[in-house]
Design an enzyme around this catalytic site. Structure first.
Site, PDB file in Angstrom:
ATOM      1  N   HIS A 148       0.740  -1.225   0.061  1.00 11.92           N
ATOM      2  CA  HIS A 148      -0.109   0.077  -0.005  1.00 11.92           C
ATOM      3  C   HIS A 148       0.853   1.344  -0.096  1.00 11.92           C
ATOM      4  O   HIS A 148       0.338   2.130  -0.366  1.00 11.92           O
ATOM      5  CB  HIS A 148      -0.805   0.080   1.277  1.00 11.92           C
ATOM      6  CG  HIS A 148      -2.343   0.734   0.979  1.00 11.92           C
ATOM      7  ND1 HIS A 148      -2.280   1.673   0.019  1.00 11.92           N
ATOM      8  CD2 HIS A 148      -3.665   0.296   1.528  1.00 11.92           C
ATOM      9  CE1 HIS A 148      -3.798   2.040   0.149  1.00 11.92           C
ATOM     10  NE2 HIS A 148      -4.268   1.213   0.841  1.00 11.92           N
ATOM     11  N   ASP A 154      -9.483  -6.704 -18.667  1.00 18.07           N
ATOM     12  CA  ASP A 154      -9.411  -7.739 -19.662  1.00 18.07           C
ATOM     13  C   ASP A 154      -7.937  -8.022 -20.276  1.00 18.07           C
ATOM     14  O   ASP A 154      -7.370  -7.344 -20.883  1.00 18.07           O
ATOM     15  CB  ASP A 154     -10.256  -7.042 -21.084  1.00 18.07           C
ATOM     16  CG  ASP A 154     -10.459  -8.380 -21.923  1.00 18.07           C
ATOM     17  OD1 ASP A 154      -9.755  -9.428 -21.863  1.00 18.07           O
ATOM     18  OD2 ASP A 154     -10.905  -8.024 -22.973  1.00 18.07           O
TER      19      ASP A 154
END
Length: 451
Positions: free
Chosen positions: A179, A392
């Site tokens: 993070h 995708d």
């Protein structure tokens, strides 16, 4: 290496969601390092003071549908080659954490690469159930390359990747994100760029890597009381018994009911889904834990700084754009006063997070080296609204996305699929407290109670 996950409870419902029962095995191959496909900058890379508080791993799984037949043998190779190419643009991710001369975290851009693992399961991908529902983290963590053996933050990787192929042709992309390098919006920009390269497309957004925009002011000055950094002397430990992970679904009808309850006494005249749900969960968790009425309790709220800064950050700015603001009160106040009391605290905390507040928080760390305190703290993080379902890699968008694990004092709000308007909330509690908490999450309880 073969990894086993234990049984998960079997059930599904509006008020407590659980995974599928059964053993789940993954055969993990040898881990390799994926290096940038071309020569990149070597040297030190600055991390801002906002990044200094965020050196922990966030683990996500992206599930892609099977083709109804045999495994897709080229999935791992396509994703690995695309990763090498995208790392040319995001080269700090191929480095490692170290400490600067003034004791701050900084990235050593060595180009050594990102840990990458390939794995195989002899099951259909359906064995995972709905991964937006976090009930048995050990099951999902088999799908992520974790570094639990790290003894300090500088041993944590900046990014890990695992591709697990299932016999139906489906696969899971497991990502471990440090993070301190990215927050979720930035991570999704990185993943979209990665997916574009996998499909043979040019990058829509090039990253802006210069984090010096968020340096502390000279001279640094603290202009606000930053309670998010303050430690509480009296600590309430929730980890004295076994922790259970559970997920709860909040559909539009349930959210409308919560808002009606919050507005009925006229203390506030409006509230958002996020503010009312954060307040409701904070109160319910405090009640379930049976905290001493005089015990101070804190709600930490992750705030995205992007919309707060003027001038705005550059497009594609690569950073962890999160700061924390917090609500403070006693457990007695929180649990005995109406829901509107807690919602108002949440609203006021969010309103406090202006640009001046953010700059003050950056300077607070510069002066004190103080880190966000998590004692007696409940943290909420909103992951809804993020484009998780637009990734995708050549085989269509993921069918489900979810966290592989969460910290013991977190609650994360995730979207329940691409088209759903429901919000899934995942968190963990001790066994005894979870039983009480689950009752309070039921629609009928909310309807009949004076929350």
């Amino acid at each position: 290496m073969e990894s086993n996950a234990g049984d998960a409870g079997m059930d599904a419902g509006m008020d407590g969601l659980h995974g599928n029962r059964g053993m789940f095995r993954v055969r993990r191959m040898e881990t390799t390092l994926v290096r940038p496909a071309a020569e990149t900058y070597r040297g030190l890379y600055f991390l801002s003071n906002l990044d200094q508080n965020m050196a922990y791993m966030v683990e996500l799984v992206f599930c892609f549908k099977g083709n109804g037949g045999k495994r897709r043998d080229n999935v791992s190779e396509v994703i690995k080659q695309a990763l090498a190419k995208v790392l040319v643009h995001y080269y700090p991710l191929a480095g490692s954490l170290t400490l600067s001369s003034d004791g701050k975290l900084i990235v050593n851009c060595t180009g050594e690469g990102v840990p990458f693992a390939e794995a195989i399961s002899d099951y259909e991908i359906e064995v995972l159930g709905d991964v937006t529902v976090l009930n048995e983290p050990s099951k999902l963590r088999n799908l992520v390359l974790s570094f639990d053996s790290a003894t300090n933050v500088t041993e944590l990787p900046l990014l890990t990747v695992q591709v697990t192929s299932f016999k139906c042709g489906g696969f899971v992309l497991g990502i471990g994100m440090n993070h301190c390098m990215t927050d979720l919006p930035t991570l999704m920009e990185f993943i979209h760029s990665w997916a574009e390269i996998a499909r043979g497309l040019p990058l829509t957004i090039l990253p802006s890597l210069d984090r010096s925009i968020l340096r502390s002011r000279q001279p640094a000055k603290i202009e606000f009381a930053h309670h998010e950094f303050e430690k509480n002397e009296k600590v309430f430990n929730i980890q004295e018994e076994q922790l259970l992970y559970r997920s709860f679904s909040f559909n539009p009808g349930k959210m409308t009911l919560l808002k009606t309850k919050a507005l009925e006494d006229g203390v506030i005249n409006k509230c958002t889904n996020f503010t009312v749900l954060s307040a409701f969960l904070w109160r319910a968790r405090t009640r379930a834990l049976k905290m001493d009425p005089n015990q101070q309790t804190k709600l930490l709220i992750a705030v995205d700084v992007r919309s707060k800064l003027n001038p705005p950050l550059p497009k594609g700015y690569f950073f962890s754009g999160i700061t924390f603001t917090c609500c403070l009160c006693t457990a007695g106040e929180l649990t005995t006063k109406p829901l509107s009391f807690a919602v108002k605290l949440v609203q006021e905390a969010i309103e406090l997070a202006t640009e001046d507040y953010i700059r003050s928080a950056i300077d607070y760390f510069e002066i004190t080296r103080g880190r966000t305190s998590i004692e007696n703290t409940f943290m909420v993080s909103k992951w809804t609204g993020l484009p998780f379902y637009n990734a995708d890699f050549s085989w269509g968008d993921p069918i489900k996305v979810g966290p592989a694990t969460i910290k013991h004092n977190w609650a994360v709000f995730v979207p329940d699929g691409k088209e759903s308007k429901n919000t899934i909330v995942s968190l963990c509690l001790p066994v005894s407290a979870m039983k009480i908490f689950q009752e309070m999450m039921q629609f009928n309880f909310i309807l009949k109670s004076s929350i």
